[in-house]
Design a protein around this motif. Structure first.
Motif: not given
Length: 316
Positions: A32-35, A40-45, A100-102, A51-58
């Motif tokens: 599952p993709t972590p929510e 640190d559950s207080s930080l929003d992912i 990498h990552g999600f 260009k059509g590719s999504k990068l996860r960040y905080v």
């Protein structure tokens, strides 16, 4: 037994592992993709579309902009021990590189240009200016390559254990398990087969080769990188990165163009040799060099306080 029968048996035993590994990969359950972040559950992912590719960040904290870039095979969670402290002094951005990552796993060549362009586009999209770029391994090489392009958004660089030596085979110096797996990964067909057989116990042994003490690896980190690594297509992207790893050393040819302050930080037990560190120090103008005692390649896990200090002092 007839010769033809022997030959057929040899072929069967040679091909069987390939098909078994393919079956294992097909049956592997996608994680599952972590929510929320496990540390640190207080930080929003968040995600940004490039260009059509999504990068996860905080993003967290306040103050001067700081962009944190992780190592090969890991993800933004490698900074779990340093982000809480750094956010007291900086507006911190930490992202997962492509593949990498999600973040998305594009079907492309995983060579330095991909990562350099992704980070530059990330800063453009979020309009990040006057930034300190700090990272580990390829995450330490990326800022150097961006700075060499005279990107106006970059104020200074903290390159931690940059991955620019040994024809991209630094990870193989970690321990015997790392040497074996990454050596096999470079061989067509065999590499794909080995990677499809991957399991968390072997992976943990490889990660132990990146730290000075095994206890520096948190259970949350090991669990999260394992789960991200079993996403569909991840192993192919990683093999591509491994097979292109020598290009990080070739790319360093532009280091002489850098005109912003650079702090080079190495763990004394990093995969690089003292001679390789000194070479980078000589090649990068305006650079200072610091060696951290009892530090391995994943220095933000080994010596988080030293990493925080190095980054903080770099802009004073």
């Amino acid at each position: 037994m007839e010769t033809n029968t022997i030959i057929l048996l040899i072929i069967a035993f040679s091909i069987a592992p390939i098909f078994i590994s393919m079956l294992m990969e097909a049956l592997r359950k996608a994680p599952p993709t972590p929510e929320k972040l496990y540390w640190d559950s207080s930080l929003d992912i968040q995600y940004v579309d490039l260009k059509g590719s999504k990068l996860r960040y905080v993003k967290t904290g306040s103050g001067p902009n700081l962009v944190l870039l992780h190592t090969l095979r890991t993800q933004l969670d490698i900074f779990e021990k340093v982000i809480p402290e750094l956010s007291k002094s900086f507006t911190v951005y930490a992202l997962d590189h492509p593949g990498h990552g999600f973040s998305s796993i594009p079907d492309v060549e995983y060579e330095p240009e991909l990562f350099v362009n992704a980070v530059e586009e990330f800063m453009d999209k979020l309009d990040i200016n006057d930034a300190t770029l700090a990272g580990i391994s390829i995450g330490g090489s990326i800022p150097l390559l961006i700075a060499a392009k005279h990107n106006q958004r970059v104020k200074n660089v903290v390159a931690i254990n940059p991955y620019d030596y040994g024809n991209g085979r630094g990870v193989e110096r970690g321990n015997f398990v790392a040497w074996l797996i990454f050596t096999l990964a470079r061989i067509p067909v065999l590499g794909e087969t080995v990677m499809r057989f991957r399991n968390p116990m072997v992976e943990q042994q490889i990660f132990k080769g990146g730290v000075f003490e095994a206890k520096a690896l948190t259970s949350g980190f090991l669990k999260q990188v394992w789960e991200s690594g079993i996403r569909k297509g991840h192993y192919r992207a990683f093999i591509n990165l491994v097979r292109n790893a020598g290009k990080w050393e070739t790319a360093r040819a532009v280091y002489g163009n850098i005109n912003v302050p650079v702090t080079l930080v190495y763990g004394d037990n990093d995969w690089s040799t003292p001679a390789e560190r000194e070479k980078t120090h000589r090649d990068v103008p305006n650079s200072s060099l610091e060696v951290v005692k009892n530090g391995g390649h994943f220095l933000s896990l080994d010596q988080p306080n030293k990493v925080v200090r190095a980054i903080t002092q770099s802009i004073q």
